[in-house]
Motif scaffolding. Structure first.
Motif, PDB file in Angstrom:
ATOM      1  N   ARG A  89      52.024  20.771  64.533  1.00  0.00           N
ATOM      2  CA  ARG A  89      51.066  19.793  63.987  1.00  0.00           C
ATOM      3  C   ARG A  89      51.714  18.851  62.969  1.00  0.00           C
ATOM      4  NH1 ARG A  89      46.054  22.836  61.717  1.00  0.00           N
ATOM      5  NH2 ARG A  89      45.357  20.690  61.423  1.00  0.00           N
ATOM      6  N   LEU A  90      53.038  18.776  62.955  1.00  0.00           N
ATOM      7  CA  LEU A  90      53.734  17.907  62.000  1.00  0.00           C
ATOM      8  C   LEU A  90      53.289  16.451  62.117  1.00  0.00           C
ATOM      9  CD1 LEU A  90      57.426  19.179  62.032  1.00  0.00           C
ATOM     10  CD2 LEU A  90      55.759  19.385  60.192  1.00  0.00           C
ATOM     11  N   HIS A  91      52.937  16.033  63.321  1.00  0.00           N
ATOM     12  CA  HIS A  91      52.520  14.643  63.525  1.00  0.00           C
ATOM     13  C   HIS A  91      51.242  14.310  62.762  1.00  0.00           C
ATOM     14  CE1 HIS A  91      50.227  16.950  66.487  1.00  0.00           C
ATOM     15  NE2 HIS A  91      49.333  15.981  66.429  1.00  0.00           N
ATOM     16  N   GLU A  92      50.537  15.327  62.271  1.00  0.00           N
ATOM     17  CA  GLU A  92      49.282  15.108  61.557  1.00  0.00           C
ATOM     18  C   GLU A  92      49.476  14.843  60.065  1.00  0.00           C
ATOM     19  OE1 GLU A  92      46.379  18.170  62.273  1.00  0.00           O
ATOM     20  OE2 GLU A  92      47.089  18.476  64.323  1.00  0.00           O
ATOM     21  N   ILE A  93      50.701  14.996  59.558  1.00  0.00           N
ATOM     22  CA  ILE A  93      50.910  14.946  58.113  1.00  0.00           C
ATOM     23  C   ILE A  93      50.458  13.624  57.505  1.00  0.00           C
ATOM     24  CG2 ILE A  93      52.717  14.815  56.338  1.00  0.00           C
ATOM     25  CD1 ILE A  93      53.974  17.265  57.521  1.00  0.00           C
ATOM     26  N   ASP A  94      50.767  12.500  58.131  1.00  0.00           N
ATOM     27  CA  ASP A  94      50.346  11.206  57.570  1.00  0.00           C
ATOM     28  C   ASP A  94      48.829  11.117  57.465  1.00  0.00           C
ATOM     29  OD1 ASP A  94      52.928  10.334  57.209  1.00  0.00           O
ATOM     30  OD2 ASP A  94      53.009   9.222  59.094  1.00  0.00           O
ATOM     31  N   ALA A  95      48.134  11.582  58.500  1.00  0.00           N
ATOM     32  CA  ALA A  95      46.670  11.552  58.481  1.00  0.00           C
ATOM     33  C   ALA A  95      46.122  12.488  57.408  1.00  0.00           C
ATOM     34  CB  ALA A  95      46.125  11.941  59.852  1.00  0.00           C
ATOM     35  N   VAL A  96      46.768  13.632  57.238  1.00  0.00           N
ATOM     36  CA  VAL A  96      46.335  14.580  56.205  1.00  0.00           C
ATOM     37  C   VAL A  96      46.502  13.961  54.822  1.00  0.00           C
ATOM     38  CG1 VAL A  96      46.872  16.785  55.094  1.00  0.00           C
ATOM     39  CG2 VAL A  96      46.777  16.636  57.590  1.00  0.00           C
ATOM     40  N   ARG A  97      47.605  13.253  54.617  1.00  0.00           N
ATOM     41  CA  ARG A  97      47.847  12.615  53.314  1.00  0.00           C
ATOM     42  C   ARG A  97      46.754  11.591  52.992  1.00  0.00           C
ATOM     43  NH1 ARG A  97      51.144  15.564  50.426  1.00  0.00           N
ATOM     44  NH2 ARG A  97      53.211  15.895  51.269  1.00  0.00           N
ATOM     45  N   LEU A  98      46.247  10.904  54.013  1.00  0.00           N
ATOM     46  CA  LEU A  98      45.177   9.929  53.786  1.00  0.00           C
ATOM     47  C   LEU A  98      43.879  10.618  53.373  1.00  0.00           C
ATOM     48  CD1 LEU A  98      45.762   7.450  56.747  1.00  0.00           C
ATOM     49  CD2 LEU A  98      46.172   7.028  54.315  1.00  0.00           C
ATOM     50  N   ARG A  99      43.603  11.767  54.009  1.00  0.00           N
ATOM     51  CA  ARG A  99      42.364  12.495  53.704  1.00  0.00           C
ATOM     52  C   ARG A  99      42.478  13.303  52.420  1.00  0.00           C
ATOM     53  NH1 ARG A  99      42.731  13.237  59.350  1.00  0.00           N
ATOM     54  NH2 ARG A  99      41.046  12.244  60.494  1.00  0.00           N
ATOM     55  N   LEU A 100      43.693  13.782  52.119  1.00  0.00           N
ATOM     56  CA  LEU A 100      43.918  14.635  50.954  1.00  0.00           C
ATOM     57  C   LEU A 100      45.085  14.094  50.126  1.00  0.00           C
ATOM     58  CD1 LEU A 100      43.696  18.155  52.665  1.00  0.00           C
ATOM     59  CD2 LEU A 100      42.067  17.229  51.030  1.00  0.00           C
ATOM     60  N   PRO A 101      44.895  13.006  49.412  1.00  0.00           N
ATOM     61  CA  PRO A 101      45.991  12.451  48.605  1.00  0.00           C
ATOM     62  C   PRO A 101      46.490  13.480  47.592  1.00  0.00           C
ATOM     63  CG  PRO A 101      44.138  10.923  48.722  1.00  0.00           C
ATOM     64  CD  PRO A 101      43.656  12.220  49.300  1.00  0.00           C
ATOM     65  N   GLY A 102      47.805  13.630  47.529  1.00  0.00           N
ATOM     66  CA  GLY A 102      48.397  14.571  46.583  1.00  0.00           C
ATOM     67  C   GLY A 102      48.300  16.026  46.977  1.00  0.00           C
ATOM     68  N   ALA A 103      47.844  16.281  48.203  1.00  0.00           N
ATOM     69  CA  ALA A 103      47.658  17.667  48.648  1.00  0.00           C
ATOM     70  C   ALA A 103      48.988  18.374  48.872  1.00  0.00           C
ATOM     71  CB  ALA A 103      46.860  17.685  49.949  1.00  0.00           C
ATOM     72  N   THR A 104      48.965  19.692  48.721  1.00  0.00           N
ATOM     73  CA  THR A 104      50.096  20.544  49.073  1.00  0.00           C
ATOM     74  C   THR A 104      50.035  20.795  50.572  1.00  0.00           C
ATOM     75  OG1 THR A 104      50.082  21.616  46.915  1.00  0.00           O
ATOM     76  CG2 THR A 104      51.158  22.800  48.712  1.00  0.00           C
ATOM     77  N   LEU A 105      51.134  20.528  51.266  1.00  0.00           N
ATOM     78  CA  LEU A 105      51.186  20.710  52.713  1.00  0.00           C
ATOM     79  C   LEU A 105      52.246  21.749  53.071  1.00  0.00           C
ATOM     80  CD1 LEU A 105      50.928  17.008  53.929  1.00  0.00           C
ATOM     81  CD2 LEU A 105      49.116  18.669  53.601  1.00  0.00           C
ATOM     82  N   SER A 106      51.775  22.888  53.507  1.00  0.00           N
ATOM     83  CA  SER A 106      52.629  23.993  53.910  1.00  0.00           C
ATOM     84  C   SER A 106      52.765  23.965  55.432  1.00  0.00           C
ATOM     85  CB  SER A 106      51.972  25.301  53.440  1.00  0.00           C
ATOM     86  OG  SER A 106      52.575  26.426  54.005  1.00  0.00           O
ATOM     87  N   VAL A 107      53.983  24.227  55.920  1.00  0.00           N
ATOM     88  CA  VAL A 107      54.229  24.167  57.372  1.00  0.00           C
ATOM     89  C   VAL A 107      54.963  25.434  57.826  1.00  0.00           C
ATOM     90  CG1 VAL A 107      55.407  22.915  59.217  1.00  0.00           C
ATOM     91  CG2 VAL A 107      54.356  21.660  57.347  1.00  0.00           C
ATOM     92  N   ALA A 108      54.547  25.990  58.957  1.00  0.00           N
ATOM     93  CA  ALA A 108      55.227  27.141  59.548  1.00  0.00           C
ATOM     94  C   ALA A 108      56.455  26.673  60.313  1.00  0.00           C
ATOM     95  CB  ALA A 108      54.274  27.874  60.489  1.00  0.00           C
ATOM     96  N   CYS A 109      57.606  27.296  60.051  1.00  0.00           N
ATOM     97  CA  CYS A 109      58.865  26.937  60.725  1.00  0.00           C
ATOM     98  C   CYS A 109      59.590  28.203  61.169  1.00  0.00           C
ATOM     99  CB  CYS A 109      59.757  26.139  59.782  1.00  0.00           C
ATOM    100  SG  CYS A 109      59.084  24.547  59.274  1.00  0.00           S
ATOM    101  N   HIS A 110      60.362  28.069  62.261  1.00  0.00           N
ATOM    102  CA  HIS A 110      61.066  29.222  62.817  1.00  0.00           C
ATOM    103  C   HIS A 110      62.552  28.965  63.048  1.00  0.00           C
ATOM    104  CE1 HIS A 110      57.053  30.839  63.341  1.00  0.00           C
ATOM    105  NE2 HIS A 110      56.716  29.710  63.937  1.00  0.00           N
ATOM    106  N   SER A 111      63.045  27.817  62.584  1.00  0.00           N
ATOM    107  CA  SER A 111      64.463  27.497  62.761  1.00  0.00           C
ATOM    108  C   SER A 111      64.879  26.439  61.748  1.00  0.00           C
ATOM    109  CB  SER A 111      64.727  26.963  64.171  1.00  0.00           C
ATOM    110  OG  SER A 111      64.100  25.697  64.334  1.00  0.00           O
ATOM    111  N   ALA A 112      66.181  26.270  61.597  1.00  0.00           N
ATOM    112  CA  ALA A 112      66.699  25.238  60.699  1.00  0.00           C
ATOM    113  C   ALA A 112      66.262  23.855  61.182  1.00  0.00           C
ATOM    114  CB  ALA A 112      68.222  25.327  60.629  1.00  0.00           C
TER     115      ALA A 112
END
Length: 198
Positions: A89-112
């Protein structure tokens, strides 16, 4: 060492009061982040639960941030500090920033590679998993190991990385030595043992 507690997804089978009280204890004990991971709940019920947890955490006068594993709009309505996203869902980050300015965004990752993508997309932090082997219904999931954790931390370019998956009080320090900012988990925070990490 920063601490990132994740709810265990049982709020639909147990009284919500238990989870709210647990979140308050985590905040009082110095947990830095609480991720509400209750995917089975309807949006209305999840909104109400999130509001109650946010209120309980705020009463502790703590710096604990509450993140919702769910929609940005729901997180905003409930007063959460941010959201947790699956890596796809990384492609959603810009949209999330618009809805939640200054929000903490945590992302699940499994590789470098995924850590690099999360950083470039503008994530606040990443959960790298699984570090150690962990039990699953019907089997076990092999861990990626401390060497891979160290490699992912090295490419994070200053973005905090939290170790997740099979983390215990006994091995948490090893994750820190590998470069993690902190540790995350569900079972790790189920009892009171995590207090030994403070």
């Amino acid at each position: 060492m920063q601490l990132y507690a994740i709810t265990d997804g049982t709020s639909g089978r147990e009284p919500a009061d238990r989870l709210i009280e647990q979140a308050a204890r985590w905040a009082a004990g110095g947990v830095d982040f609480i991720q509400i991971r209750e995917k089975h709940l309807s949006p209305a019920v999840l909104r109400g639960l999130t509001k109650a947890i946010v209120a309980a955490v705020r009463k502790q006068n703590s710096n604990t941030r509450v993140l919702l594993n769910g929609a940005a709009e729901l997180a905003r309505e409930a007063g959460a500090d941010g959201i947790h996203l699956a890596g796809e869902r990384l492609h959603e980050i810009d949209a999330v920033r618009l809805r939640l300015p200054g929000a903490t965004l945590s992302v699940a990752c499994h590789s470098a590679e995924e850590i690099t993508q999360a950083h470039e997309a503008g994530a606040t932090m990443a959960l790298f998993a699984p570090v150690f082997e962990k039990p699953l219904p019907g089997g076990r999931l092999a861990g990626r190991g401390l060497e891979e954790l160290e490699a992912t931390c090295a490419v994070a370019d200053g973005m905090p990385v939290y170790a997740l998956g099979g983390i215990t009080v006994a091995n948490a320090r090893l994750c820190m030595e590998a470069g993690a900012t902190g540790v995350a988990g569900i079972r790790l925070f189920a009892g009171e043992g995590w207090l030994l990490l403070r």
